[in-house]
Design a protein around this motif. Structure first.
Motif, PDB file in Angstrom:
ATOM      1  N   GLU A  44      89.372 113.590  24.052  1.00 31.24           N
ATOM      2  CA  GLU A  44      89.173 113.772  22.625  1.00 31.24           C
ATOM      3  C   GLU A  44      87.717 114.118  22.316  1.00 31.24           C
ATOM      4  O   GLU A  44      86.785 113.545  22.897  1.00 31.24           O
ATOM      5  N   TRP A  45      87.551 115.038  21.397  1.00 33.02           N
ATOM      6  CA  TRP A  45      86.205 115.407  20.949  1.00 33.02           C
ATOM      7  C   TRP A  45      85.447 114.173  20.462  1.00 33.02           C
ATOM      8  O   TRP A  45      84.288 113.951  20.796  1.00 33.02           O
ATOM      9  N   GLY A  46      86.125 113.324  19.687  1.00 29.27           N
ATOM     10  CA  GLY A  46      85.463 112.143  19.147  1.00 29.27           C
ATOM     11  C   GLY A  46      84.959 111.191  20.211  1.00 29.27           C
ATOM     12  O   GLY A  46      83.979 110.466  19.998  1.00 29.27           O
ATOM     13  N   THR A  47      85.616 111.180  21.372  1.00 26.22           N
ATOM     14  CA  THR A  47      85.159 110.335  22.483  1.00 26.22           C
ATOM     15  C   THR A  47      83.915 110.923  23.138  1.00 26.22           C
ATOM     16  O   THR A  47      82.997 110.191  23.530  1.00 26.22           O
ATOM     17  N   LEU A  48      83.873 112.229  23.253  1.00 24.00           N
ATOM     18  CA  LEU A  48      82.755 112.893  23.922  1.00 24.00           C
ATOM     19  C   LEU A  48      81.513 112.992  23.044  1.00 24.00           C
ATOM     20  O   LEU A  48      80.394 113.059  23.559  1.00 24.00           O
ATOM     21  N   GLU A  49      81.708 113.009  21.718  1.00 23.96           N
ATOM     22  CA  GLU A  49      80.571 113.073  20.786  1.00 23.96           C
ATOM     23  C   GLU A  49      80.736 111.958  19.752  1.00 23.96           C
ATOM     24  O   GLU A  49      81.135 112.197  18.609  1.00 23.96           O
ATOM     25  N   PRO A  50      80.434 110.728  20.129  1.00 24.27           N
ATOM     26  CA  PRO A  50      80.691 109.589  19.240  1.00 24.27           C
ATOM     27  C   PRO A  50      79.834 109.569  17.972  1.00 24.27           C
ATOM     28  O   PRO A  50      80.208 108.942  16.992  1.00 24.27           O
ATOM     29  N   SER A  51      78.700 110.253  17.983  1.00 25.44           N
ATOM     30  CA  SER A  51      77.902 110.424  16.779  1.00 25.44           C
ATOM     31  C   SER A  51      77.268 111.815  16.849  1.00 25.44           C
ATOM     32  O   SER A  51      77.173 112.408  17.937  1.00 25.44           O
ATOM     33  N   PRO A  52      76.857 112.372  15.720  1.00 26.97           N
ATOM     34  CA  PRO A  52      76.394 113.769  15.710  1.00 26.97           C
ATOM     35  C   PRO A  52      75.298 114.069  16.730  1.00 26.97           C
ATOM     36  O   PRO A  52      74.232 113.453  16.711  1.00 26.97           O
ATOM     37  N   GLY A  53      75.605 114.971  17.648  1.00 25.41           N
ATOM     38  CA  GLY A  53      74.626 115.399  18.633  1.00 25.41           C
ATOM     39  C   GLY A  53      74.356 114.417  19.749  1.00 25.41           C
ATOM     40  O   GLY A  53      73.518 114.673  20.615  1.00 25.41           O
ATOM     41  N   VAL A  54      75.094 113.303  19.763  1.00 28.21           N
ATOM     42  CA  VAL A  54      74.942 112.299  20.827  1.00 28.21           C
ATOM     43  C   VAL A  54      76.204 112.336  21.681  1.00 28.21           C
ATOM     44  O   VAL A  54      77.309 112.128  21.174  1.00 28.21           O
ATOM     45  N   TYR A  55      76.041 112.591  22.977  1.00 28.95           N
ATOM     46  CA  TYR A  55      77.189 112.821  23.837  1.00 28.95           C
ATOM     47  C   TYR A  55      77.378 111.724  24.875  1.00 28.95           C
ATOM     48  O   TYR A  55      76.413 111.134  25.346  1.00 28.95           O
ATOM     49  N   ASP A  56      78.646 111.509  25.201  1.00 29.52           N
ATOM     50  CA  ASP A  56      79.004 110.597  26.281  1.00 29.52           C
ATOM     51  C   ASP A  56      79.942 111.369  27.205  1.00 29.52           C
ATOM     52  O   ASP A  56      81.127 111.507  26.935  1.00 29.52           O
ATOM     53  N   TRP A  57      79.386 111.897  28.283  1.00 31.72           N
ATOM     54  CA  TRP A  57      80.149 112.726  29.206  1.00 31.72           C
ATOM     55  C   TRP A  57      80.764 111.907  30.344  1.00 31.72           C
ATOM     56  O   TRP A  57      81.337 112.480  31.260  1.00 31.72           O
ATOM     57  N   SER A  58      80.663 110.605  30.304  1.00 27.19           N
ATOM     58  CA  SER A  58      81.016 109.783  31.462  1.00 27.19           C
ATOM     59  C   SER A  58      82.488 109.930  31.861  1.00 27.19           C
ATOM     60  O   SER A  58      82.799 110.002  33.064  1.00 27.19           O
ATOM     61  N   TRP A 119      81.658 122.149  15.514  1.00 27.17           N
ATOM     62  CA  TRP A 119      82.537 122.450  16.643  1.00 27.17           C
ATOM     63  C   TRP A 119      81.894 123.496  17.554  1.00 27.17           C
ATOM     64  O   TRP A 119      81.893 123.358  18.784  1.00 27.17           O
ATOM     65  N   THR A 120      81.311 124.522  16.955  1.00 29.84           N
ATOM     66  CA  THR A 120      80.657 125.564  17.746  1.00 29.84           C
ATOM     67  C   THR A 120      79.481 124.988  18.527  1.00 29.84           C
ATOM     68  O   THR A 120      79.258 125.354  19.696  1.00 29.84           O
ATOM     69  N   GLN A 121      78.728 124.090  17.904  1.00 29.86           N
ATOM     70  CA  GLN A 121      77.603 123.460  18.606  1.00 29.86           C
ATOM     71  C   GLN A 121      78.094 122.603  19.760  1.00 29.86           C
ATOM     72  O   GLN A 121      77.510 122.601  20.847  1.00 29.86           O
ATOM     73  N   PHE A 122      79.179 121.860  19.531  1.00 28.93           N
ATOM     74  CA  PHE A 122      79.730 121.043  20.612  1.00 28.93           C
ATOM     75  C   PHE A 122      80.148 121.924  21.782  1.00 28.93           C
ATOM     76  O   PHE A 122      79.871 121.612  22.950  1.00 28.93           O
ATOM     77  N   ILE A 123      80.838 123.024  21.506  1.00 31.04           N
ATOM     78  CA  ILE A 123      81.294 123.924  22.571  1.00 31.04           C
ATOM     79  C   ILE A 123      80.095 124.434  23.379  1.00 31.04           C
ATOM     80  O   ILE A 123      80.131 124.478  24.621  1.00 31.04           O
ATOM     81  N   ALA A 124      79.036 124.818  22.674  1.00 31.24           N
ATOM     82  CA  ALA A 124      77.835 125.316  23.365  1.00 31.24           C
ATOM     83  C   ALA A 124      77.239 124.239  24.266  1.00 31.24           C
ATOM     84  O   ALA A 124      76.839 124.513  25.409  1.00 31.24           O
ATOM     85  N   ASP A 125      77.177 123.011  23.775  1.00 36.57           N
ATOM     86  CA  ASP A 125      76.603 121.923  24.573  1.00 36.57           C
ATOM     87  C   ASP A 125      77.514 121.542  25.739  1.00 36.57           C
ATOM     88  O   ASP A 125      77.033 121.178  26.822  1.00 36.57           O
ATOM     89  N   LEU A 126      78.817 121.622  25.527  1.00 37.27           N
ATOM     90  CA  LEU A 126      79.768 121.398  26.620  1.00 37.27           C
ATOM     91  C   LEU A 126      79.544 122.420  27.725  1.00 37.27           C
ATOM     92  O   LEU A 126      79.482 122.083  28.920  1.00 37.27           O
ATOM     93  N   GLY A 127      79.394 123.680  27.328  1.00 40.38           N
ATOM     94  CA  GLY A 127      79.153 124.725  28.309  1.00 40.38           C
ATOM     95  C   GLY A 127      77.819 124.579  29.016  1.00 40.38           C
ATOM     96  O   GLY A 127      77.697 124.859  30.214  1.00 40.38           O
ATOM     97  N   ALA A 128      76.797 124.130  28.275  1.00 40.04           N
ATOM     98  CA  ALA A 128      75.478 123.953  28.893  1.00 40.04           C
ATOM     99  C   ALA A 128      75.542 122.960  30.043  1.00 40.04           C
ATOM    100  O   ALA A 128      74.783 123.067  31.017  1.00 40.04           O
ATOM    101  N   ARG A 129      76.463 122.001  29.957  1.00 37.23           N
ATOM    102  CA  ARG A 129      76.575 120.995  31.004  1.00 37.23           C
ATOM    103  C   ARG A 129      77.535 121.410  32.123  1.00 37.23           C
ATOM    104  O   ARG A 129      77.309 121.086  33.293  1.00 37.23           O
TER     105      ARG A 129
END
Length: 372
Positions: A44-58, A119-129
């Motif tokens: 879920e997107w909400g799990t991966l980005e629990p707050s704006p711009g803060v990510y949990d990729w674990s 959403w577009t920002q999240f996709i970009a950050d997902l790809g960066a990783r």
């Protein structure tokens, strides 16, 4: 397929989503099977980005590591819709409320500008990783929708009134999908991308527009998923979507997700059982199939699954490849003539229920066309 990006082939598990409980999508009992090529990992997107711009990729990192341990691949899907972060509302994102069974759910209105920006920002950050992560074999382009993975919207009569009040138009919704696909392709230039196709509010127009945009803009880098895959659905319920899937098999790449578990609900399958679902997919050029983990672990289906994995890992060479070995030769001509002489449905190339000169002509045309 031309170009450096190669789509995945083989038998994948449509395993449960990864939520942080248990093993997630990479189930050891499934992953260790030699005939399983990979697994669909949904988070879920909400799990991966629990707050704006803060990510949990674990969780995603863990699933990739598990897949590497078993030597299998991952198809990645980040679920949107009701699984979008709850903090979007605080940013002023317009939310759409609907009934999902007995639950009341909310999803971002897909054309809301703040939602699209986040959403577009999240996709970009997902790809960066993960853009250079080889264990990921396919990335699904997702959007805000009824279940956050497929294309359809909530569609009850009440929903349709509410969509009209929210300003819905086919053009607006299609644009939200094409924007998402463009963002995923930009973020994952080394990976094939695919999007699901479904009628939207009773119309095929959105799916056709989105597919055409992907073809015109991204060529064979973007394929199509049928998450509703069953013979009955392909032939009777979603014939327009089936046409898109078949076209994608030739022009880019295609995937199917079997919609039901044969182990749990065998009555929902075709008269030929699981074999019928497999045969129609492969004959339509599909070389990637997701099946339920319950069926992969069903000992009575193991031989069929092994055979299916072998067929899926044979390159598609068009309808003229009657023996499905990835090349066109005399043996295909012989196989067609044998099927034609026995009035085998496989030789009914025109699909009119008759066996005549037009079938021969259609076969010769397919044979002459060569491999896609």
């Amino acid at each position: 397929m031309a170009g450096e990006i190669q789509p995945p082939m083989g038998l994948y598990c449509s395993c449960p989503p990864t939520t942080g409980n248990g093993n997630g999508s990479v189930i050891p009992e499934v992953a260790q099977l030699d005939h399983v090529d990979g697994v669909l990992v949904r988070l879920e997107w909400g799990t991966l980005e629990p707050s704006p711009g803060v990510y949990d990729w674990s969780l995603l990192d863990e699933q990739i590591a598990r897949a590497e341990l078993y030597g299998i691949k991952v198809s990645l899907a980040v679920v949107n819709g009701n699984a979008a972060p709850s903090w979007l509302s605080a940013l002023g994102v317009d939310m759409f409320s609907f009934q999902f069974g007995t639950e009341t759910r909310e999803m971002p209105v897909p054309w809301d500008s703040t939602f699209q920006s986040r959403w577009t920002q999240f996709i970009a950050d997902l790809g960066a990783r993960y853009a250079n992560e080889d264990t990921i074999s396919l990335v699904y382009a997702t959007n805000s929708s009824r279940n956050g993975f497929e294309m359809q919207l909530p569609f009850t009569p009440t929903d349709q009134v509410n969509w009209a009040n929210a300003g819905y138009s086919d053009a607006l919704y299609a644009q939200s999908w094409t924007d998402a696909i463009d963002a995923f392709v930009d973020a994952f230039p080394n990976h094939p991308v695919s999007h699901e196709v479904h009628p939207v509010l009773g119309s095929d127009d959105v799916a056709n527009e989105v597919y055409q945009h992907a073809r015109d803009t991204h060529g064979d880098a973007v394929g199509v998923l049928a998450a509703w895959w069953m013979v009955h659905n392909a032939l009777d319920v979603y014939p327009g979507m089936f046409e898109i899937l078949q076209d994608a098999s030739y022009e880019s790449h295609s995937q199917v997700q079997v919609a039901n578990s044969y182990t749990n609900t065998p009555d929902r399958f075709s008269d030929e059982g699981y074999q019928g679902e497999i045969d129609l997919a492969i004959e339509s050029g599909v070389r990637y199939m997701e099946v339920w983990n319950s069926d992969l672990l069903n000992a009575s289906l193991t031989d069929l699954m092994i055979e299916t994995a072998e067929r899926l890992n044979t390159p598609f060479c068009g309808a003229g490849d009657m023996d499905e070995n990835g090349v066109l030769d005399f043996f295909d001509v012989s196989a067609f003539l044998g099927s034609f002489g026995k009035s085998d449905p496989r030789a009914d190339f025109t699909g009119d229920g008759r066996f005549d000169f037009f079938d021969i002509s259609a076969f010769l045309g397919a044979y002459s066309a060569g491999c896609p």
